[in-house]
Motif scaffolding. Structure first.
Motif, short mmCIF file in Angstrom:
data_model
loop_
_atom_site.label_atom_id
_atom_site.label_comp_id
_atom_site.label_asym_id
_atom_site.label_seq_id
_atom_site.Cartn_x
_atom_site.Cartn_y
_atom_site.Cartn_z
N VAL A 1 -10.71 52.72 17.35
CA VAL A 1 -10.90 52.68 15.89
C VAL A 1 -12.30 53.16 15.53
O VAL A 1 -12.48 53.92 14.57
CB VAL A 1 -10.62 51.26 15.34
CG1 VAL A 1 -11.09 51.12 13.91
CG2 VAL A 1 -9.14 50.93 15.46
N LEU A 2 -13.30 52.73 16.29
CA LEU A 2 -14.67 53.16 16.02
C LEU A 2 -14.83 54.67 16.19
O LEU A 2 -15.48 55.32 15.37
CB LEU A 2 -15.64 52.42 16.92
CG LEU A 2 -15.86 50.95 16.61
CD1 LEU A 2 -16.77 50.30 17.65
CD2 LEU A 2 -16.44 50.78 15.22
N VAL A 3 -14.23 55.24 17.23
CA VAL A 3 -14.30 56.70 17.44
C VAL A 3 -13.58 57.42 16.31
O VAL A 3 -14.07 58.42 15.79
CB VAL A 3 -13.72 57.08 18.82
CG1 VAL A 3 -13.51 58.58 18.94
CG2 VAL A 3 -14.62 56.59 19.93
N PHE A 4 -12.42 56.90 15.89
CA PHE A 4 -11.69 57.52 14.79
C PHE A 4 -12.50 57.50 13.50
O PHE A 4 -12.59 58.51 12.80
CB PHE A 4 -10.34 56.82 14.58
CG PHE A 4 -9.59 57.34 13.39
CD1 PHE A 4 -8.94 58.55 13.44
CD2 PHE A 4 -9.56 56.62 12.20
CE1 PHE A 4 -8.25 59.05 12.34
CE2 PHE A 4 -8.89 57.09 11.09
CZ PHE A 4 -8.23 58.32 11.17
N VAL A 5 -13.11 56.36 13.19
CA VAL A 5 -13.92 56.25 11.97
C VAL A 5 -15.13 57.18 12.06
O VAL A 5 -15.46 57.87 11.08
CB VAL A 5 -14.35 54.79 11.74
CG1 VAL A 5 -15.40 54.68 10.65
CG2 VAL A 5 -13.13 53.94 11.40
N LEU A 6 -15.75 57.26 13.21
CA LEU A 6 -16.89 58.16 13.38
C LEU A 6 -16.48 59.61 13.17
O LEU A 6 -17.17 60.37 12.47
CB LEU A 6 -17.50 57.98 14.77
CG LEU A 6 -18.68 58.87 15.10
CD1 LEU A 6 -19.90 58.42 14.31
CD2 LEU A 6 -18.96 58.85 16.58
N LEU A 7 -15.36 60.03 13.74
CA LEU A 7 -14.89 61.41 13.56
C LEU A 7 -14.46 61.67 12.12
O LEU A 7 -14.65 62.77 11.61
CB LEU A 7 -13.75 61.70 14.53
CG LEU A 7 -14.16 61.79 16.00
CD1 LEU A 7 -12.93 62.00 16.88
CD2 LEU A 7 -15.17 62.89 16.23
#
Length: 97
Positions: free
Chosen positions: A10-16
């Motif tokens: 989720v953190l990687v998705f939000v960052l992207l």
């Protein structure tokens, strides 16, 4: 452990997503022969990602086909080996003196 993995995803998705939304300014990609493609920067990045992904998949196809063929051959050999009866050889008798 699954919670931590999902949290990282989720953190990687939000960052992207934030990166994509902050790079919406127009950019022009110039090709040979004077052709130009004006598009948002994130769209150009996505296009290059997809082209790279497809190139990687196409380049790995010969190895995948070779491995599938070898896997089939090994399965056939295993099936034949299981169907063949096992012959237990008796050790030679010691000489009688």
């Amino acid at each position: 452990m699954k919670f931590i993995v999902w949290l990282i995803r989720v953190l990687v998705f939000v960052l992207l997503l934030v990166l994509a939304l902050s790079n919406t300014q127009p950019a022009t990609l110039n090709f040979l022969a004077g052709y130009a493609w004006p598009a948002p920067l994130i769209l150009i990045g996505l296009a290059f990602f997809v082209v790279g992904l497809l190139a990687g998949l196409v380049s790995s196809m010969p190895a995948m086909v070779r491995l599938r063929m070898e896997n089939g051959r090994l399965k056939r050999e295993l099936r034949v080996a299981r169907e063949t009866p096992v012959v237990v050889e008796q050790p030679p008798m010691p000489p009688l003196i």
